[in-house]
Motif scaffolding. Structure first.
Motif, mmCIF file in Angstrom:
data_model
loop_
_atom_site.group_PDB
_atom_site.id
_atom_site.type_symbol
_atom_site.label_atom_id
_atom_site.label_comp_id
_atom_site.label_asym_id
_atom_site.label_seq_id
_atom_site.Cartn_x
_atom_site.Cartn_y
_atom_site.Cartn_z
ATOM 1 N N VAL A 1 0.835 -1.204 0.000
ATOM 2 C CA VAL A 1 0.000 0.000 0.000
ATOM 3 C C VAL A 1 0.869 1.253 0.000
ATOM 4 O O VAL A 1 0.559 2.229 -0.693
ATOM 5 C CB VAL A 1 -0.957 -0.017 1.211
ATOM 6 N N GLN A 2 1.957 1.239 0.767
ATOM 7 C CA GLN A 2 2.860 2.388 0.775
ATOM 8 C C GLN A 2 3.452 2.627 -0.606
ATOM 9 O O GLN A 2 3.568 3.780 -1.055
ATOM 10 C CB GLN A 2 3.976 2.154 1.792
ATOM 11 N N SER A 3 3.804 1.547 -1.294
ATOM 12 C CA SER A 3 4.340 1.678 -2.644
ATOM 13 C C SER A 3 3.298 2.288 -3.588
ATOM 14 O O SER A 3 3.612 3.185 -4.389
ATOM 15 C CB SER A 3 4.783 0.307 -3.167
ATOM 16 N N ARG A 4 2.059 1.826 -3.488
ATOM 17 C CA ARG A 4 0.991 2.375 -4.333
ATOM 18 C C ARG A 4 0.731 3.850 -3.991
ATOM 19 O O ARG A 4 0.462 4.661 -4.880
ATOM 20 C CB ARG A 4 -0.279 1.548 -4.151
ATOM 21 N N LEU A 5 0.815 4.187 -2.704
ATOM 22 C CA LEU A 5 0.620 5.572 -2.294
ATOM 23 C C LEU A 5 1.719 6.469 -2.859
ATOM 24 O O LEU A 5 1.451 7.597 -3.317
ATOM 25 C CB LEU A 5 0.612 5.653 -0.767
ATOM 26 N N ASP A 6 2.954 5.985 -2.840
ATOM 27 C CA ASP A 6 4.058 6.761 -3.414
ATOM 28 C C ASP A 6 3.839 6.998 -4.905
ATOM 29 O O ASP A 6 4.138 8.095 -5.422
ATOM 30 C CB ASP A 6 5.382 6.027 -3.188
ATOM 31 N N ARG A 7 3.311 6.008 -5.598
ATOM 32 C CA ARG A 7 3.030 6.175 -7.030
ATOM 33 C C ARG A 7 1.952 7.237 -7.252
ATOM 34 O O ARG A 7 2.047 8.042 -8.189
ATOM 35 C CB ARG A 7 2.578 4.849 -7.635
ATOM 36 N N VAL A 8 0.920 7.208 -6.409
ATOM 37 C CA VAL A 8 -0.149 8.193 -6.541
ATOM 38 C C VAL A 8 0.409 9.605 -6.395
ATOM 39 O O VAL A 8 0.108 10.511 -7.185
ATOM 40 C CB VAL A 8 -1.249 7.938 -5.486
ATOM 41 N N ARG A 9 1.241 9.798 -5.384
ATOM 42 C CA ARG A 9 1.805 11.127 -5.158
ATOM 43 C C ARG A 9 2.753 11.531 -6.280
ATOM 44 O O ARG A 9 2.806 12.713 -6.668
ATOM 45 C CB ARG A 9 2.512 11.145 -3.808
ATOM 46 N N ALA A 10 3.498 10.566 -6.798
ATOM 47 C CA ALA A 10 4.384 10.867 -7.925
ATOM 48 C C ALA A 10 3.570 11.243 -9.162
ATOM 49 O O ALA A 10 3.925 12.184 -9.894
ATOM 50 C CB ALA A 10 5.279 9.671 -8.220
ATOM 51 N N ASP A 11 2.481 10.530 -9.411
ATOM 52 C CA ASP A 11 1.636 10.848 -10.564
ATOM 53 C C ASP A 11 0.972 12.213 -10.399
ATOM 54 O O ASP A 11 0.799 12.955 -11.387
ATOM 55 C CB ASP A 11 0.560 9.771 -10.737
ATOM 56 N N LEU A 12 0.572 12.537 -9.168
ATOM 57 C CA LEU A 12 -0.010 13.858 -8.926
ATOM 58 C C LEU A 12 1.008 14.960 -9.234
ATOM 59 O O LEU A 12 0.668 15.974 -9.864
ATOM 60 C CB LEU A 12 -0.478 13.975 -7.478
#
Length: 323
Positions: free
Chosen positions: A15-26
């Motif tokens: 989940v932390q990895s997916r959250l980091d991707r979300v923030r990077a995409d934002l």
């Protein structure tokens, strides 16, 4: 009791990895267009859901609340649902879907049937053919349906895990009661086997003993352990936050112990007269092991059902030999 630091677990790492991707995409979207109100709203949704995810994976709770959360799984499922909503919001906040379309189609195909109209509409979509608002609705609808299917499958996995735990607790109590009764009143649960043609033999010797039931249970559990090893060897790795193989093995061991006692009772009652003859203590103990392994016949259905539930929760690519 004081709050506990969250334990590092596989689901938190993912989940932390997916959250980091979300923030990077934002961040990759760049500054928002003041005139694009819908895109700005989707960005706000992504940021809100990302904050919820951060809270779920870093939340500290007391020991008792941690146990309750583990049983209900609410923090895991809340984190995953928020991650999914954040990912949807990031995709919807963009100004087009040309570069994301292959990945979106693959993600939707994992969880929706090939004839699902939302999946069909997404696969037939051609970027630029419709207004951006229409394309955004098609993408969001398909992604939400796919993520909902995944989230519901996770909930089903948790419910199955809890059922396995409850069944294990019942079997543990049953086995303990049988063992204590045999220990307190030797012979009340007869573990000796004999017939007109063969001498009477008991698990611990020629006469009934207080340890007979325990000995039969231990040997039955040993037989069940053999089938549990087979289960571990053939089990494919699971990507779900709920790992069932340990609970399945526990069910096998406890059920093997109980079935060994029932099986020896059946031998002593003459149910198998003419088919099975127990002429020695060694033969009786061997039958306890075989009867314990025999629980595999009953638990095979449980193994198949668990495989189906886990594959829905986290589908893995099919092996070449299965194609």
């Amino acid at each position: 009791m004081g709050a506990r630091t969250p334990r590092v677990t596989d689901w938190r790492l993912v989940v932390q990895s997916r959250l980091d991707r979300v923030r990077a995409d934002l961040a990759a979207l760049g500054p928002p267009d003041p005139l694009d109100l819908e895109s700005r709203q989707w960005r706000a949704v992504a940021e809100q859901e990302a904050a919820v995810v951060e809270d779920m994976i870093t939340r500290t709770e007391s020991r008792w609340r941690t146990v309750a959360s583990w049983w209900s799984g609410w923090h895991i499922e809340r984190a995953w649902r928020s991650v999914h909503e954040a990912e949807i919001a990031v995709v919807a906040a963009g100004n087009g879907f040309q570069g994301r379309l292959p990945g979106l189609k693959a993600r939707v195909a994992e969880n929706l049937h090939e004839h699902d109209p939302r999946r069909v509409a997404l696969e037939e979509m051609r970027p630029g053919e419709h207004p951006l608002a229409v394309e955004r609705e098609l993408v969001v609808d398909a992604l939400r349906a796919a993520f909902d299917a995944s989230d519901f499958a996770h909930a089903g996995s948790r419910a199955l895990r809890n059922k396995l735990i409850a069944a294990s607790a019942v079997l543990f109590v049953v086995n303990t009661v049988l063992g204590v009764v045999g220990l307190v009143k030797p012979g009340l649960i007869p573990m000796c086997v004999g017939s007109e043609k063969l001498p009477t033999v008991c698990p611990s010797g020629k006469g009934a003993a207080s340890t007979d039931v325990w000995l039969v249970q231990v040997l039955g559990a040993f037989g069940a352990v053999l089938s549990a090893v087979v289960l571990l060897l053939r089990r494919r790795p699971s990507l779900s936050p709920y790992v069932m193989v340990g609970y399945q093995a526990l069910i096998k061991v406890l059920l093997g112990a109980a079935l060994a006692v029932v099986g020896i009772l059946a031998l002593g009652a003459g149910v198998t007269t003419g088919l099975i003859g127990v002429a020695s203590q060694a033969a009786l103990l061997l039958w306890a092991v075989i009867l314990g392994y025999g629980q595999q016949v009953a638990t095979r259905l449980l193994d198949s059902y668990t495989d189906r539930v886990m594959d829905q929760a986290r589908p893995l690519p099919r092996l070449e030999s299965q194609r």
